[in-house]
Motif scaffolding. Structure first.
Motif, PDB file in Angstrom:
ATOM      1  N   VAL A  39       0.920  -1.091   0.031  1.00 18.27           N
ATOM      2  CA  VAL A  39      -0.073   0.008  -0.183  1.00 18.27           C
ATOM      3  C   VAL A  39       0.733   1.203  -0.266  1.00 18.27           C
ATOM      4  CG1 VAL A  39      -1.911   1.273   1.281  1.00 18.27           C
ATOM      5  CG2 VAL A  39      -1.871  -1.201   1.235  1.00 18.27           C
ATOM      6  N   VAL A  40       0.578   2.076  -0.894  1.00 20.39           N
ATOM      7  CA  VAL A  40       1.675   3.486  -0.962  1.00 20.39           C
ATOM      8  C   VAL A  40       0.626   4.536  -1.334  1.00 20.39           C
ATOM      9  CG1 VAL A  40       3.373   2.069  -2.372  1.00 20.39           C
ATOM     10  CG2 VAL A  40       1.484   3.133  -3.596  1.00 20.39           C
ATOM     11  N   PRO A  41       1.060   5.670  -1.166  1.00 20.40           N
ATOM     12  CA  PRO A  41       0.617   6.936  -1.045  1.00 20.40           C
ATOM     13  C   PRO A  41      -0.138   7.142  -2.602  1.00 20.40           C
ATOM     14  CG  PRO A  41       2.606   7.454  -0.102  1.00 20.40           C
ATOM     15  CD  PRO A  41       2.692   6.154  -0.359  1.00 20.40           C
ATOM     16  N   LYS A  42      -1.517   7.564  -2.510  1.00 17.10           N
ATOM     17  CA  LYS A  42      -2.037   7.635  -4.153  1.00 17.10           C
ATOM     18  C   LYS A  42      -1.456   8.501  -4.962  1.00 17.10           C
ATOM     19  CE  LYS A  42      -6.555   6.872  -1.879  1.00 17.10           C
ATOM     20  NZ  LYS A  42      -8.098   7.443  -1.484  1.00 17.10           N
ATOM     21  N   GLU A  43      -0.812   9.636  -4.333  1.00 19.26           N
ATOM     22  CA  GLU A  43       0.031  10.589  -5.261  1.00 19.26           C
ATOM     23  C   GLU A  43       1.283  10.075  -5.728  1.00 19.26           C
ATOM     24  OE1 GLU A  43       1.010  11.701  -1.042  1.00 19.26           O
ATOM     25  OE2 GLU A  43      -0.927  11.230  -1.971  1.00 19.26           O
ATOM     26  N   LEU A  44       1.850   8.775  -5.294  1.00 16.28           N
ATOM     27  CA  LEU A  44       2.952   8.448  -5.750  1.00 16.28           C
ATOM     28  C   LEU A  44       2.695   7.676  -7.013  1.00 16.28           C
ATOM     29  CD1 LEU A  44       6.117   7.372  -5.341  1.00 16.28           C
ATOM     30  CD2 LEU A  44       4.913   5.333  -4.420  1.00 16.28           C
ATOM     31  N   LYS A  62      -7.516   2.269  -1.598  1.00 14.51           N
ATOM     32  CA  LYS A  62      -6.211   2.091  -1.295  1.00 14.51           C
ATOM     33  C   LYS A  62      -5.367   1.989  -2.578  1.00 14.51           C
ATOM     34  CE  LYS A  62      -6.239   0.640   3.547  1.00 14.51           C
ATOM     35  NZ  LYS A  62      -5.920  -0.528   4.402  1.00 14.51           N
ATOM     36  N   ALA A  63      -4.156   2.866  -2.643  1.00 18.30           N
ATOM     37  CA  ALA A  63      -3.331   2.774  -3.813  1.00 18.30           C
ATOM     38  C   ALA A  63      -2.466   1.277  -3.783  1.00 18.30           C
ATOM     39  CB  ALA A  63      -2.417   4.001  -4.004  1.00 18.30           C
ATOM     40  N   ILE A  64      -2.214   0.544  -4.569  1.00 15.04           N
ATOM     41  CA  ILE A  64      -1.289  -0.669  -4.602  1.00 15.04           C
ATOM     42  C   ILE A  64      -0.484  -0.457  -5.620  1.00 15.04           C
ATOM     43  CG2 ILE A  64      -1.431  -3.214  -4.525  1.00 15.04           C
ATOM     44  CD1 ILE A  64      -3.333  -1.787  -2.697  1.00 15.04           C
TER      45      ILE A  64
END
Length: 244
Positions: A39-44, A62-64
Motif C-alpha cells: 500500500v503506497v500513497p495515492k499521489e505516488l 487504497k493505492a497498490i
C-alpha cells in the motif's frame, strides 16, 4: 549480414541468431510467478505513471504498487522451440490501471529487470529493453530480489499463516484484480515513446496467498509488504504491439 553468436554462461551452450530475424512475440514456460503487494500513497502512483491516459485502480480506496516476479524454466521467440530457450529470473513494478480513453482495464509496468545475459539480444532484435543486473535468492523460507543499480530491493521471509482479510478478502478477488489487464504500457528511456506489450496467459493457473512478510525498497520509497501471492507452472506469451 553475419550471424550473431552468444554463449550461455550457465550451460555453455552457444546460441546463433540471425540479426535480421526480429523478435516481436516471446513465449515462456514459467515455474513460478510471485506478486508482492504494497500500500503506497495515492499521489505516488500518479508520479510513476508516465501515460496521462491511465488512471490507477484503487482497492478498498487504497493505492497498490506490486512487484511482479516471473521465474522462467525456458523463454524463446515464437520462431524458436520453447524447450531449448534459456532460463531466467525477471521482475518489474506493476500498477493496475484503467485506460480513460475507452474504460478498459490495463497495466503500467515500470522498467523490467532480469538476470539473463541474453537481455541485450532482445533489444538488439527489436523487443523493448529489459535491464540486466538482477540478483535473486530463492529458498524454501525466503525470497530476495536486488538490482545492481539500487532501483529494487525486496526481502521476504516465511511466517506463520495468519487469519487476515487484507486487501483481498478471497484469493479469487486477487486473481480477478491482477488478471483483468492484458495490455501493458511501459517507458524504456525514450521520453517520447511508451511501449505496448500484451501479456497472454496460455494456461489456466491460479494464484494462492502465501504466508510471507517483508520489505520492498524501490527508487520511489520503502514499504512493508501487505500481501504475497504465487502461481506456478504457467505458460505465457508477450506480444510487442508497438508504441504510443
Amino acid at each position: 549480414m553475419s550471424l550473431l553468436s552468444f554463449t550461455d554462461e550457465k550451460t555453455g551452450k552457444v546460441w546463433t541468431v540471425d540479426p535480421l530475424k526480429k523478435i516481436k512475440d516471446v513465449n515462456a514456460d514459467v515455474y513460478a510467478r510471485w506478486v508482492i503487494n504494497c500500500v503506497v500513497p495515492k499521489e505516488l502512483l500518479r508520479k510513476i505513471l508516465l501515460a496521462d491516459f491511465l488512471e490507477p485502480v484503487l482497492v478498498k480506496g487504497k493505492a497498490i504498487l506490486s512487484l511482479c516476479c516471473i521465474f522462467m524454466r525456458h523463454a524463446a521467440p515464437v520462431w524458436m522451440p520453447l524447450q531449448i530457450g534459456p532460463s531466467s529470473h525477471n521482475c518489474a513494478l506493476r500498477i493496475a490501471c484503467i485506460d480513460k480513453r475507452d474504460d478498459t482495464q490495463t497495466v503500467w509496468v515500470d522498467p523490467r529487470y532480469t538476470d539473463s545475459q541474453f537481455a541485450p539480444l532482445l533489444e538488439l532484435l527489436g523487443f523493448p529493453k529489459v535491464s540486466t543486473g538482477l540478483d535473486v535468492v530463492e529458498e524454501a523460507d525466503r525470497l530476495e530480489l536486488i538490482t545492481d543499480d539500487g532501483a529494487l530491493n525486496c526481502q521476504l521471509r516465511r511466517r506463520e499463516p495468519q487469519e487476515e482479510a487484507g486487501l483481498f478478502a478471497e484469493t479469487t478477488d486477487f486473481d480477478a484484480y491482477f488478471g483483468a489487464g492484458v495490455r501493458s504500457y511501459s517507458h524504456h528511456g525514450n521520453k517520447d515513446q511508451v511501449d505496448i506489450i500484451d501479456l497472454h496467459k496460455l494456461s489456466d493457473n491460479k494464484f494462492k496467498k502465501m504466508p510471507y512478510e517483508g520489505i520492498l525498497q524501490t527508487q520511489y520509497g520503502r514499504w512493508f509488504v501487505d500481501s504475497v501471492y504465487l502461481t506456478e507452472d504457467g505458460k505465457y506469451r508477450w506480444v510487442y504491439e508497438g508504441h504510443v
